[in-house]
Design a protein around this motif. Structure first.
Motif, PDB file in Angstrom:
ATOM      1  N   UNK A 121       2.712  -1.811 -15.910  1.00 56.42           N
ATOM      2  CA  UNK A 121       3.349  -0.629 -16.465  1.00 56.42           C
ATOM      3  C   UNK A 121       4.846  -0.816 -16.566  1.00 56.42           C
ATOM      4  N   UNK A 122       5.541   0.045 -17.330  1.00 50.16           N
ATOM      5  CA  UNK A 122       6.986  -0.118 -17.548  1.00 50.16           C
ATOM      6  C   UNK A 122       7.770  -0.138 -16.241  1.00 50.16           C
ATOM      7  N   UNK A 123       8.723  -1.082 -16.137  1.00 49.64           N
ATOM      8  CA  UNK A 123       9.567  -1.229 -14.947  1.00 49.64           C
ATOM      9  C   UNK A 123      11.047  -1.229 -15.323  1.00 49.64           C
ATOM     10  N   UNK A 124      11.379  -0.503 -16.389  1.00 46.74           N
ATOM     11  CA  UNK A 124      12.728  -0.582 -16.928  1.00 46.74           C
ATOM     12  C   UNK A 124      13.809   0.018 -16.061  1.00 46.74           C
TER      13      UNK A 124
ATOM     14  N   UNK B 276       0.788  -1.220   0.000  1.00 43.73           N
ATOM     15  CA  UNK B 276       0.000   0.000   0.000  1.00 43.73           C
ATOM     16  C   UNK B 276       0.818   1.266   0.000  1.00 43.73           C
ATOM     17  N   UNK B 277       2.124   1.165   0.179  1.00 38.83           N
ATOM     18  CA  UNK B 277       2.983   2.350   0.235  1.00 38.83           C
ATOM     19  C   UNK B 277       3.877   2.492  -0.996  1.00 38.83           C
ATOM     20  N   UNK B 278       3.714   1.601  -1.959  1.00 41.63           N
ATOM     21  CA  UNK B 278       4.547   1.624  -3.160  1.00 41.63           C
ATOM     22  C   UNK B 278       3.782   2.322  -4.286  1.00 41.63           C
ATOM     23  N   UNK B 279       4.337   3.382  -4.879  1.00 41.00           N
ATOM     24  CA  UNK B 279       3.618   4.144  -5.907  1.00 41.00           C
ATOM     25  C   UNK B 279       3.666   3.477  -7.287  1.00 41.00           C
ATOM     26  N   UNK B 280       3.258   2.228  -7.322  1.00 40.51           N
ATOM     27  CA  UNK B 280       3.203   1.438  -8.550  1.00 40.51           C
ATOM     28  C   UNK B 280       1.928   0.604  -8.487  1.00 40.51           C
ATOM     29  N   UNK B 281       1.316   0.339  -9.638  1.00 36.26           N
ATOM     30  CA  UNK B 281       0.156  -0.552  -9.683  1.00 36.26           C
ATOM     31  C   UNK B 281       0.647  -1.986  -9.501  1.00 36.26           C
ATOM     32  N   UNK B 282       0.369  -2.572  -8.351  1.00 34.83           N
ATOM     33  CA  UNK B 282       0.896  -3.896  -8.003  1.00 34.83           C
ATOM     34  C   UNK B 282      -0.233  -4.793  -7.509  1.00 34.83           C
ATOM     35  N   UNK B 283      -0.184  -6.047  -7.923  1.00 38.77           N
ATOM     36  CA  UNK B 283      -0.963  -7.101  -7.288  1.00 38.77           C
ATOM     37  C   UNK B 283       0.030  -8.109  -6.740  1.00 38.77           C
ATOM     38  N   UNK B 284      -0.156  -8.499  -5.488  1.00 36.88           N
ATOM     39  CA  UNK B 284       0.799  -9.405  -4.853  1.00 36.88           C
ATOM     40  C   UNK B 284       0.055 -10.442  -4.034  1.00 36.88           C
TER      41      UNK B 284
ATOM     42  N   UNK C  80      10.932  -4.912 -19.970  1.00 36.06           N
ATOM     43  CA  UNK C  80       9.864  -4.834 -18.972  1.00 36.06           C
ATOM     44  C   UNK C  80       8.911  -3.719 -19.385  1.00 36.06           C
ATOM     45  N   UNK C  81       8.694  -3.596 -20.706  1.00 37.46           N
ATOM     46  CA  UNK C  81       7.866  -2.524 -21.240  1.00 37.46           C
ATOM     47  C   UNK C  81       6.458  -2.587 -20.676  1.00 37.46           C
ATOM     48  N   UNK C  82       5.867  -3.770 -20.717  1.00 35.14           N
ATOM     49  CA  UNK C  82       4.489  -3.912 -20.260  1.00 35.14           C
ATOM     50  C   UNK C  82       4.372  -4.085 -18.764  1.00 35.14           C
ATOM     51  N   UNK C  83       5.426  -4.564 -18.128  1.00 32.28           N
ATOM     52  CA  UNK C  83       5.388  -4.796 -16.696  1.00 32.28           C
ATOM     53  C   UNK C  83       6.269  -5.965 -16.312  1.00 32.28           C
ATOM     54  N   UNK C  84       5.997  -6.513 -15.137  1.00 32.72           N
ATOM     55  CA  UNK C  84       6.891  -7.502 -14.551  1.00 32.72           C
ATOM     56  C   UNK C  84       6.086  -8.492 -13.724  1.00 32.72           C
ATOM     57  N   UNK C  85       6.463  -9.774 -13.830  1.00 30.61           N
ATOM     58  CA  UNK C  85       5.918 -10.808 -12.958  1.00 30.61           C
ATOM     59  C   UNK C  85       7.095 -11.448 -12.234  1.00 30.61           C
TER      60      UNK C  85
END
Length: 789
Positions: free
Chosen positions: A149-152, A57-65, A159-164
């Motif tokens: 979203x990009x994580x380069x 909840x404190x990371x400014x990235x769209x994340x599902x974990x 990691x253009x589209x994102x990261x798993x």
């Protein structure tokens, strides 16, 4: 294979026996379970998305974990099964051979072995560069993180589209611990897994884990025309694999730790490499109707290609048998050390992958398309990173090196090889194209990111990365027909026309700027810009234009606004993100003249994602996710010209084709492309959901769960042909789990796709040859039992 069953079984049984040997310790450690709330609470988890541990909840990235317990509750036992529970994430796959993840419409649907995905996959902090090595069994998991979203900046190019990121349970627990699980499911699916770990000596710990799974196929063999076109006897969609993983963790004094990993997995003779014949409007010529772009445009569903009658999506009419054999070995070391003013992280990875794959590419009992590949993939990567904290200031810098080698071959027979055979003067009898290549890729990069507190509630995040890609390919292609062989092309022949086209040496940069506002401890608002990059590559085919032998790297500029909020007692957690993508040189995949090709185009996308994690009452969890997206790709090349063999002598030629009088048709499609296409696997709307309720009783805890996802209409290919359109569908799962009062034993009964929804998870539009598709599993049900210590 039986010996491996025995080996893995022995590991699990030994671990189970150790359970009872350590019964007293287990009882002391788990005498009481938490009674106020469910043990599986979604939405609140510590992640390492910024390569430091922070609450999601404190990371400014769209994340599902998801934690390991959460994944178990969701019934996830394969790397690809997370897609139903992550907004904007979808899977495009027909076999374990190649796995294509799609995030917010960003993917690379090309199935060739030598390409990389724009959705990067990391396993235990190390990048997996081969799409052949992404699918696999998921077991003894600590956590899975999906970054949209990009994580380069921190994770590099591609990691253009994102990261798993999949993170296995490490050996940090000194107390002897572990589990064993056995399960059985419809289609004779049998599974056995287990793990054990603990202290070896003071400051030295271990963990070993393994899993084995076998299953019969759910797409059953069937004769297309009994007595004339018989079945190949192969049921598709089964499993036959095992995996074993071991790790040792050593303390380096009070300042550091060293983790050593070795992982091995195998798939042996998996029955795969087949499809169903989908959405074809059969014409008198024996071929399917097409539109002006050369795309099959039928919408009638699965048919028997011989009779034209409706057919089951779970029937295999192919005459050639497909198979997959794959071995993956990984050796890895991770060093963490506190230098005093900074912390050092070093990650070294070696990966070996060998694959042999064969398929019947036409989904018919005719010899229209046969396809097979081999690949020997080798990867070495090294990351060095320093990080530190100061008042109002947090920083990290690093360097990364990646060396990938892939030696591969492909053999394509039938119609795709006919044009080449005729063009070289061969008679067109049993044509086949044999391609061999050796691709060497190297990448190095330097990166850094800082977080600076401009005020008590305002933080600026800025980061950048410079990456340099170098690639070189050695390539040979030859066509064989009627007993004669003619060389079609090579890297030298292309380089003779355009010097340097067989080499890539490009540098590019990724960047991130985010402004974060935290009005209170439970609220985060952020605005960010991210620039992601993906390197260029090759289309290894002798019939492509020299201008398309190499395609350029792509760049994605993403602009995002986001908010994350939780109430004081954390019974409500919300996250929302709005984004706009500006995509330059998007690498669009299409079958052009029966050749898989990638060409660059520009694209745009705009979307919104919402996640809600609710606990309206003790023991009751509700997770909801929703997405909206609209997208446009400027132009996607499709078929231009083609040569087809005459299937039905005397029949009218297919539309846009003329009879050349030599047993072939010459076809010219006037559009040769699609404008303003939608990104693949990007429905306008989607919803995912989990409802879980548990109750404590005198005989243990009982939990009931209902989960799934709904997807709006979408195209499964960027060419947007009518036959690749997937209508809206919903897939739901249900489970009931009992856990003993001491939390040591549990039994789960479950159903997957409980409403027996019929939907496709892969299509390939082959123009006049129709569309080949693979449908996801029908309703399945099963039971599993677990013992823990």
């Amino acid at each position: 294979m039986e010996s491996r069953w025995k080996l893995t079984t022995a590991v699990v049984l030994a671990a189970t026996a150790a359970t009872f040997a350590n019964d007293a310790a287990a009882q002391d450690a788990k005498q009481e379970r938490a009674s106020a709330d469910s043990p599986v609470v979604f939405g609140d988890i510590v992640v390492t998305a910024t390569k430091r541990s922070e609450n999601v909840g404190r990371v400014p990235i769209a994340i599902s974990a998801f934690s390991g317990d959460q994944l178990k509750a969701l019934g996830i036992t394969e790397t690809t099964q997370i897609t139903q529970h992550v907004p904007g994430l979808q899977l495009n796959a027909w076999s374990p051979n190649v796995t294509i993840f799609n995030l917010r419409g960003v993917s690379q649907n090309n199935f060739t072995d030598y390409l990389e995905s724009p959705v990067a996959v990391y396993i235990d902090d190390a990048y997996m560069g081969s799409i052949n090595g992404v699918s696999g069994q998921l077991f003894d998991v600590q956590r899975v993180e999906v970054l949209r979203g990009p994580q380069g900046t921190l994770f590099g190019r591609n990691a253009t589209g994102g990261l798993i990121h999949y993170l296995s349970t490490d050996a940090s627990n000194a107390t002897f611990n572990g589990y064993a699980t056995a399960g059985y499911e419809r289609f004779n699916r049998r599974m056995l897994e287990g793990a054990a770990g603990g202290s070896i000596a003071e400051g030295l710990r271990f963990r070993v884990a393994g899993r084995i799974a076998r299953a019969d196929g759910y797409v059953k063999p069937q004769a297309a025309l009994p007595g004339v076109f018989e079945s190949n006897g192969q049921a598709l969609g089964g499993e036959n694999g095992w995996a074993l993983r071991g790790t040792i963790q050593a303390d380096l004094g009070e300042r550091g730790t060293l983790d050593l990993w070795y992982k091995h997995s195998e798939d042996n003779g998996v029955a795969t490499g087949g499809y169903v014949f989908d959405n074809c409007d059969l014409t008198a010529s024996g071929y399917c109707a097409t539109d002006a772009a050369g795309l099959s445009n039928g919408t009638g569903g699965v048919i028997n290609a011989i009779t034209g009658e409706k057919a089951s999506p779970y029937a295999n009419f192919s005459n050639l048998r497909g198979s997959l054999d794959r071995d993956i070995d990984v050796a890895q070391a991770k060093l963490l050390y506190d230098l005093g003013g900074a912390k050092l992280t070093a990650i070294t990875n070696y990966t070996w992958l060998d694959k042999v794959y064969a398929e019947d590419g036409d989904a018919t009992p005719l010899d229209l398309i046969g396809f097979g590949t081999t690949a020997k993939y080798r990867q070495f990567s090294q990351e060095l990173r320093l990080s530190g904290d100061a008042p109002r200031f947090r920083w990290q810098v690093g360097a990364y090196y990646l060396d990938m080698k892939i030696r591969g071959s492909s053999l394509t027979s039938g119609v795709p090889a006919l044009s080449a055979a005729v063009a070289t003067g061969l008679d067109g009898t049993n044509p086949a194209i044999d391609d061999d290549y050796n691709l060497r890729s190297k990448n190095w990069s330097l990166f850094g990111q800082v977080e600076y507190d401009l005020a008590d509630k305002v933080t600026l995040v800025a980061g950048g990365r410079y990456s340099k890609d170098t690639k070189r390919v050695d390539y040979r292609s030859a066509v064989t027909s009627g007993g004669a062989t003619v060389e079609l092309g090579s890297d030298e022949s292309f380089a003779a026309l355009r010097p340097g086209v067989d080499r890539i040496s490009d540098g590019d940069w990724a960047a991130r700027v985010s402004l974060n506002f935290k009005p209170n401890a439970d609220t985060l608002l952020f605005a960010s810009w991210n620039r992601g990059i993906k390197g260029g590559n090759f289309t290894l085919s002798p019939v492509v234009d020299v201008a398309n032998f190499q395609h350029g790297g792509e760049t994605l500029n993403s602009f995002e606004l986001g908010a994350k909020w939780a109430n004081a007692d954390k019974t409500v957690r919300l996250a929302a993100t709005a984004y706009h993508y500006i995509y330059d040189n998007y690498q669009a995949f299409a079958i052009i003249n029966f050749v898989p090709q990638v060409r660059n185009s520009d694209a745009r996308a705009t979307g919104v994602e919402i996640e809600a994690f609710l606990r309206p009452a003790p023991h009751f969890n509700v997770n909801l996710g929703a997405t909206w997206e609209t997208s446009k790709v400027d132009f996607v090349s499709t078929a231009g010209t083609a040569v087809l063999g005459v299937l039905v002598p005397g029949a009218p030629a297919p539309q846009y084709c003329t009879d050349q009088g030599d047993g072939t048709y010459g076809c010219a499609y006037p559009s040769a492309g699609v404008t303003d296409a939608e990104l693949p696997n990007s429905p306008r709307f989607s919803v995912n959901y989990v409802l879980r309720y548990d109750v404590d009783t005198s005989f243990g805890n009982v939990a009931a769960q209902f989960d799934g996802a709904w997807y709006d209409d979408q195209f499964l290919e960027v060419t947007n042909g009518a036959s690749s359109r997937q209508s809206a569908y919903n897939v739901s799962n249900a489970s009931l789990t009992w856990t003993s009062p001491d939390d040591r034993f549990s039994v789960e009964v479950y159903g997957r796709n409980v409403f027996d929804t019929v939907y496709r998870q892969y299509t390939l539009n082959l123009g006049p040859l129709g569309t080949t598709s693979m449908y996801a599993k029908p309703a399945t049900y099963g039971v599993s039992a677990t013992v823990k210590w």
